[in-house]
Design a protein around this motif. Structure first.
Motif, PDB file in Angstrom:
ATOM      1  N   ASP A  20       0.839  -1.193   0.000  1.00 36.25           N
ATOM      2  CA  ASP A  20       0.000   0.000   0.000  1.00 36.25           C
ATOM      3  C   ASP A  20       0.879   1.250   0.000  1.00 36.25           C
ATOM      4  OD1 ASP A  20      -1.726   2.204   1.252  1.00 36.25           O
ATOM      5  OD2 ASP A  20      -3.173   0.581   0.984  1.00 36.25           O
ATOM      6  N   LYS A  74      -7.868  -0.010   5.658  1.00 34.32           N
ATOM      7  CA  LYS A  74      -8.285   0.707   4.452  1.00 34.32           C
ATOM      8  C   LYS A  74      -9.520   0.029   3.887  1.00 34.32           C
ATOM      9  CE  LYS A  74      -6.668   2.041  -0.151  1.00 34.32           C
ATOM     10  NZ  LYS A  74      -5.567   1.879  -1.113  1.00 34.32           N
ATOM     11  N   GLU A  75     -10.529   0.839   3.584  1.00 31.84           N
ATOM     12  CA  GLU A  75     -11.736   0.327   2.961  1.00 31.84           C
ATOM     13  C   GLU A  75     -12.246   1.376   1.974  1.00 31.84           C
ATOM     14  OE1 GLU A  75     -16.230  -0.926   4.242  1.00 31.84           O
ATOM     15  OE2 GLU A  75     -14.616  -1.313   5.658  1.00 31.84           O
ATOM     16  N   ASP A  76     -12.336   0.998   0.704  1.00 28.74           N
ATOM     17  CA  ASP A  76     -12.812   1.908  -0.353  1.00 28.74           C
ATOM     18  C   ASP A  76     -12.038   3.230  -0.367  1.00 28.74           C
ATOM     19  OD1 ASP A  76     -14.732   0.037  -1.131  1.00 28.74           O
ATOM     20  OD2 ASP A  76     -16.220   0.851   0.263  1.00 28.74           O
ATOM     21  N   ASN A  77     -10.716   3.164  -0.326  1.00 27.15           N
ATOM     22  CA  ASN A  77      -9.818   4.322  -0.359  1.00 27.15           C
ATOM     23  C   ASN A  77      -9.936   5.240   0.852  1.00 27.15           C
ATOM     24  OD1 ASN A  77      -8.556   3.586  -2.776  1.00 27.15           O
ATOM     25  ND2 ASN A  77     -10.241   4.464  -3.953  1.00 27.15           N
ATOM     26  N   ILE A  78     -10.599   4.796   1.901  1.00 26.06           N
ATOM     27  CA  ILE A  78     -10.659   5.542   3.155  1.00 26.06           C
ATOM     28  C   ILE A  78      -9.843   4.760   4.183  1.00 26.06           C
ATOM     29  CG2 ILE A  78     -12.127   6.428   5.015  1.00 26.06           C
ATOM     30  CD1 ILE A  78     -12.563   7.872   2.363  1.00 26.06           C
ATOM     31  N   TYR A  79      -8.863   5.452   4.755  1.00 29.63           N
ATOM     32  CA  TYR A  79      -8.014   4.856   5.782  1.00 29.63           C
ATOM     33  C   TYR A  79      -8.575   5.200   7.161  1.00 29.63           C
ATOM     34  CZ  TYR A  79      -4.456   4.260   2.154  1.00 29.63           C
ATOM     35  OH  TYR A  79      -3.763   3.896   1.029  1.00 29.63           O
ATOM     36  N   LYS A  95      -8.129  10.178   3.743  1.00 32.03           N
ATOM     37  CA  LYS A  95      -7.826   9.618   2.423  1.00 32.03           C
ATOM     38  C   LYS A  95      -6.493  10.173   1.948  1.00 32.03           C
ATOM     39  CE  LYS A  95     -10.708  13.152   0.368  1.00 32.03           C
ATOM     40  NZ  LYS A  95     -11.897  13.463  -0.386  1.00 32.03           N
ATOM     41  N   LYS A  98      -3.290  12.966  -4.101  1.00 28.53           N
ATOM     42  CA  LYS A  98      -2.084  13.301  -4.870  1.00 28.53           C
ATOM     43  C   LYS A  98      -2.141  14.778  -5.242  1.00 28.53           C
ATOM     44  CE  LYS A  98      -0.991   8.799  -6.218  1.00 28.53           C
ATOM     45  NZ  LYS A  98       0.202   8.203  -5.845  1.00 28.53           N
ATOM     46  N   SER A 103       2.140  13.258  -2.361  1.00 31.50           N
ATOM     47  CA  SER A 103       0.935  12.747  -1.717  1.00 31.50           C
ATOM     48  C   SER A 103       0.778  13.355  -0.331  1.00 31.50           C
ATOM     49  CB  SER A 103       1.000  11.235  -1.596  1.00 31.50           C
ATOM     50  OG  SER A 103       1.013  10.646  -2.862  1.00 31.50           O
TER      51      SER A 103
END
Length: 117
Positions: A20, A74-79, A95, A98, A103
């Motif tokens: 990741d 992490k789930e669906d681009n949410i940490y 999240k 970029k 980042s």
């Protein structure tokens, strides 16, 4: 038959590699004015590792004022970060965004959290 059992058990025990992009050191720093004149640098640092654990530090000047472990997911681009042993510190959801500079980590409410070191 024993050889087949060894091969089968070896294939089942492989650890999936986590690559990741959050893995590494992220930080936030700022300067606090104390007593109207003196300044103190406060640095917050999150170190994410590949087994969904990490270490959090708050460094005031040259002194570590807070240090604890955390669990991340992490789930669906949410940490999500859950701190261990700190009941008064809430869970953080954020999240990765970029930017031209690199980042950054941004809280769900849009506030800045950290930048990668």
């Amino acid at each position: 038959m024993a050889i087949c059992a060894i091969i089968f058990s070896a294939n089942c025990s492989r650890i999936e590699q986590n690559n990741d992009p959050i893995i590494g050191v992220w930080f936030q720093s700022g300067t606090e004015i104390i007593g109207g004149t003196s300044k103190s640098t406060l640095r917050k640092e999150w170190i994410f590792n590949d087994v969904y654990l990490g270490r959090y530090h708050e460094i005031n000047g040259n002194d570590i004022t807070l240090q604890t472990d955390f669990k991340w997911s992490k789930e669906d681009n949410i940490y999500t970060i859950e701190y261990r042993g700190l009941e008064d510190v809430p869970t953080i959801k954020f999240k990765m965004v970029k930017t031209e500079e690199g980042s950054i980590l941004e809280k769900i409410d849009g506030n800045y959290l950290a930048i990668k070191e």
